[in-house]
Design a protein around this motif. Structure first.
Motif, short mmCIF file in Angstrom:
data_model
loop_
_atom_site.label_atom_id
_atom_site.label_comp_id
_atom_site.label_asym_id
_atom_site.label_seq_id
_atom_site.Cartn_x
_atom_site.Cartn_y
_atom_site.Cartn_z
N LEU A 92 9.28 -48.55 21.76
CA LEU A 92 10.37 -47.74 21.21
C LEU A 92 11.11 -47.09 22.34
CD1 LEU A 92 9.05 -45.88 18.07
CD2 LEU A 92 10.60 -47.81 18.21
N ARG A 93 10.37 -46.40 23.20
CA ARG A 93 10.98 -45.78 24.36
C ARG A 93 10.36 -46.29 25.64
NH1 ARG A 93 12.04 -42.20 20.44
NH2 ARG A 93 10.17 -42.21 19.19
N ASP A 94 9.03 -46.17 25.73
CA ASP A 94 8.45 -46.39 27.05
C ASP A 94 7.17 -47.20 27.12
OD1 ASP A 94 6.87 -44.58 25.81
OD2 ASP A 94 7.25 -42.93 27.18
N PHE A 95 6.77 -47.88 26.04
CA PHE A 95 5.54 -48.66 26.20
C PHE A 95 5.78 -49.92 27.02
CE2 PHE A 95 2.95 -52.31 24.97
CZ PHE A 95 1.73 -51.86 25.42
N HIS A 96 4.89 -50.15 28.00
CA HIS A 96 4.92 -51.39 28.77
C HIS A 96 3.50 -51.86 28.99
CE1 HIS A 96 9.24 -51.28 29.70
NE2 HIS A 96 9.07 -49.97 29.60
N ASP A 97 3.31 -53.14 29.06
CA ASP A 97 1.96 -53.69 29.24
C ASP A 97 1.54 -53.63 30.70
OD1 ASP A 97 3.08 -55.80 30.62
OD2 ASP A 97 2.91 -57.23 28.97
#
Length: 271
Positions: A219-224
């Motif tokens: 949504l805003r800032d999730f990264h794997d």
DNA sequence: ATGCGGACCTGTTAGC
DNA sequence: TGCTAACAGGTCCGCA
């Protein structure tokens, strides 16, 4: 931030870099997370080889012969694979430095996450012992939801987000699963028939399964672990869509607050 | 036993 | 433009 699909995406991204690798050292820059990082954790972990990186609910379990590190991403946590020389930022609270020269870096601006240690069977740890079934494994179905809901008046949405009932369903996927199952999020859990609970269990499995396949929701800032966003955001049917048309019937999606959390639903489709 | 509200913490955005 | 308030993906704990 992370619900089950985001934690699972993180686990899958990190596992190949961690499993079979020896941890040279653990660098702690900020101990004060949800609970303080135990002072002896770096000492216990250093020199250990990671035998497996597993997940239980939203916890990551990094197993070694000496014990298991429990990691939780809280609301804003993420972990990335870097080279050890990369300069840390303000919210990069700890590093797992590997013999290979790689570094697994934990970042968490709000510090609701955790890094804990247990030398015993992690399933017996107080934070894991009371957890409900894994939604994507056998043991989770409509019958177990129906059974656990008997006589309970909590809203079905809060019930679904209760980790003692089923793990991994957070605020986004609770709204999404209820929309797919056509259930009003305000309904008392104990008032739903077995048939409707079966639809709900199926919807939970479906939503979480699809989200895992797409690498979670950004949504805003999730990264794997590799810094890539998740692509399930596009599949969201109600979450964060207040006023926009329901994709099934066109009625404007409604927003309401339940237990201090935002809920989104279609007042026509969901009863 | 169940259910509710508060607590933890920082960053971003909406509104005046 | 700047300040303030509200809100954000979690969940434990204490109290009624």
């Amino acid at each position: 931030m992370p619900e089950l699909p985001e934690v699972e995406t993180t686990r899958r991204g990190l596992a190949p870099w961690l499993e079979g690798q020896r941890i040279e050292k653990v660098v702690v820059r900020q101990r004060q997370l949800r609970w303080p990082i135990p002072r002896d954790l770096p000492r216990r972990l250093a020199g250990q080889t990671v035998t497996a990186l597993d997940r239980r609910g939203k916890y990551l379990l990094m197993r070694t012969a000496a014990g298991t590190a429990l990691m939780h991403l809280g609301m804003s946590g993420s972990m990335r694979v870097l080279t050890a020389a990369t300069a840390p930022g303000r919210h990069d609270h700890f590093d797992l430095v590997l013999d290979s020269g790689r570094c697994i870096r934990y970042r968490d601006p709000r510090r609701f996450g955790a890094l804990l240690w247990t030398a015993r069977d992690p399933a017996c740890h107080r934070l894991l012992a009371g957890l409900g079934p894994e939604p994507l494994e056998a043991g989770f179905d409509g019958a177990c939801l129906h059974g656990r809901a008997r006589g309970r008046r909590v809203a079905i949405k809060a019930f679904l987000m209760n980790a003692a009932i089923v793990v991994g369903v957070g605020n986004i996927y609770a709204s999404e699963a209820l929309h797919r199952a056509r259930i009003d999020p305000r309904r008392a859990a104990g008032r739903l028939s077995l048939a409707r609970m079966q639809q709900l269990a199926e919807a939970v499995r479906e939503v979480l399964g699809e989200a895992v396949a797409l690498g979670g929701t950004t949504l805003r800032d999730f990264h794997d672990g590799q810094g890539e966003p998740g692509y399930f955001s596009r599949q969201l049917r109600v979450y964060d869509r207040a006023g926009k048309p329901c994709l099934a019937c066109g009625t404007p999606v409604r927003h309401l607050v339940q237990g201090q959390r935002s809920t989104y639903f279609c007042p026509t489709c969901q009863r």
